[in-house]
Design a protein around this motif. Structure first.
Motif, PDB file in Angstrom:
ATOM      1  N   ARG A  59     -16.151 113.925 -17.689  1.00  0.00           N
ATOM      2  CA  ARG A  59     -15.487 114.441 -18.893  1.00  0.00           C
ATOM      3  C   ARG A  59     -15.260 113.354 -19.940  1.00  0.00           C
ATOM      4  NH1 ARG A  59     -10.517 117.014 -15.693  1.00  0.00           N
ATOM      5  NH2 ARG A  59     -10.871 115.045 -14.606  1.00  0.00           N
ATOM      6  N   ALA A  87     -16.710 119.257 -16.284  1.00  0.00           N
ATOM      7  CA  ALA A  87     -17.190 118.787 -17.588  1.00  0.00           C
ATOM      8  C   ALA A  87     -18.076 119.823 -18.260  1.00  0.00           C
ATOM      9  CB  ALA A  87     -17.953 117.472 -17.413  1.00  0.00           C
ATOM     10  N   CYS A 222      -7.315 112.239 -17.730  1.00  0.00           N
ATOM     11  CA  CYS A 222      -8.133 112.409 -16.522  1.00  0.00           C
ATOM     12  C   CYS A 222      -7.491 111.749 -15.300  1.00  0.00           C
ATOM     13  CB  CYS A 222      -9.538 111.846 -16.763  1.00  0.00           C
ATOM     14  SG  CYS A 222     -10.487 112.842 -17.944  1.00  0.00           S
ATOM     15  N   PRO A 315     -14.420 124.176 -18.504  1.00  0.00           N
ATOM     16  CA  PRO A 315     -15.040 122.848 -18.588  1.00  0.00           C
ATOM     17  C   PRO A 315     -14.813 122.204 -19.952  1.00  0.00           C
ATOM     18  CG  PRO A 315     -16.713 124.567 -18.782  1.00  0.00           C
ATOM     19  CD  PRO A 315     -15.423 125.256 -18.452  1.00  0.00           C
ATOM     20  N   MET A 317     -15.520 118.466 -22.420  1.00  0.00           N
ATOM     21  CA  MET A 317     -16.078 117.128 -22.649  1.00  0.00           C
ATOM     22  C   MET A 317     -15.152 116.423 -23.645  1.00  0.00           C
ATOM     23  SD  MET A 317     -18.014 114.542 -22.532  1.00  0.00           S
ATOM     24  CE  MET A 317     -19.277 115.046 -21.381  1.00  0.00           C
TER      25      MET A 317
END
Length: 333
Positions: A59, A87, A222, A315, A317
């Motif tokens: 990610r 991700a 994260c 998901p 990014m």
């Protein structure tokens, strides 16, 4: 009638923030300085290894620790982008091209929890070692590989996954959802019989200087540092800002909010009510103390972060701005 995410997005976009306040945040305080010691130990062990496997969170594909490449770059280098299931990889080819421009030609995306793509790792390592000079290790029949990465990206999970795949054996290293589970450079762990291969698990190491507050927030989202060092509500606010900015409105449906919102206090209040996370607070009035029921904002923030980290919000990014060649610092006047 349930509104579609696109309709919700269009309705709320006018009120969304253009930027996230970054000034006055002390990034250095978030990241412990003792990690330089771990990197020094890794450098001292380089003569014992044939290859470096750097594990990172898919990610945040570009928010890596540059020191791994700089200080351990004498050895063949494989980047394993783990947690691929969390991700958004619609732009996977662009991600690979971006990494190649940074000098990373060998990349494997994995999901170590479900052993996805893990079988690619050892053949890739063997190919890298076979096409490089092994220095004084040429006489050794076995191969030794060092596993590096920032905290909590799945280094130990990769080792355990490789053992399941190639040795049909269980866990060799402890796995946890918080940074700092692996605290010392460990002895060698066998992960394969043919070819005979051992891995060195290492503690997570962050760069001593994070290049920007934005990068620090992404790393913290994260789980590379303990939440309380940054502030759970600050992280929840940055997460909300990011999701709205990229029109990722899975949180609206997950919590049954009805519509997107860019005010973190309002979102956390509704999440707390939804989850029945409330707390009694004593309020001093003219007639004495009165117990008032209030939403438990920290508990709601923790649940919001947990839902994101476990993929329940869809998901994501987080580095897509870097993929498009811009960052918040560049956008701010």
């Amino acid at each position: 009638m349930r509104l579609s995410p696109r309709t919700l997005c269009a309705a709320a976009r006018a009120a969304w923030r253009e930027s996230f306040p970054l000034e006055g945040r002390d990034v250095a305080r978030w990241f412990p300085g003792h990690m330089a010691k771990g990197l020094k130990k890794m450098q001292g062990s380089l003569r014992l290894v044939d290859c470096i496997i750097e594990v990172h969170d898919a990610r945040i594909s570009f928010s890596r620790n540059p020191l791994f490449q700089e200080t351990l770059g004498l050895k063949p280098h494989l980047l394993v982008l783990n947690k691929m299931d969390l991700a958004d990889l619609k732009e996977q080819q662009k991600i690979l091209q971006h990494l190649e421009r940074e000098g990373l030609k060998h990349v494997v995306f994995t999901n170590c929890v479900k052993d996805e793509n893990v079988k690619q790792v050892i053949p890739t390592v063997m190919e890298l070692v076979g096409s490089s000079y092994r220095y004084h290790r040429g006489e050794h029949a076995e191969h030794c590989v060092m596993v590096t990465g920032v905290p909590n990206v799945g280094k130990s999970s990769l080792i355990n996954s490789l053992r399941r795949q190639h040795l049909r054996k269980g866990k060799a290293t402890r796995v946890g959802g918080e940074p700092g589970i692996t605290r010392a450079v460990m002895s060698r762990i066998q992960v394969c019989e043919r070819p005979l291969m051992f891995l060195l698990d290492t503690p997570g190491v962050l760069a001593p200087r994070i290049p920007s507050v934005e990068t620090g927030l992404k790393l913290a989202l994260c789980g590379t540092v303990l939440d309380h060092l940054v502030g759970e509500e600050t992280l929840a606010d940055y997460l909300l800002y990011t999701l709205n900015r990229h029109q990722l409105l899975g949180y609206v449906q997950h919590y049954g909010l009805g519509e997107a919102c860019d005010d973190i206090a309002s979102v956390l209040k509704r999440v707390a009510v939804k989850l029945r996370k409330t707390q009694k607070v004593k309020v001093l009035t003219g007639t004495g103390n009165v117990n008032v029921i209030q939403p438990d904002y920290p508990a709601a923030a923790r649940d919001f972060l947990r839902a994101f980290r476990s993929g329940l919000l869809g998901p994501v990014m987080l580095d897509c701005d870097l993929l498009q060649g811009r960052s918040m610092e560049e956008e701010e006047p």
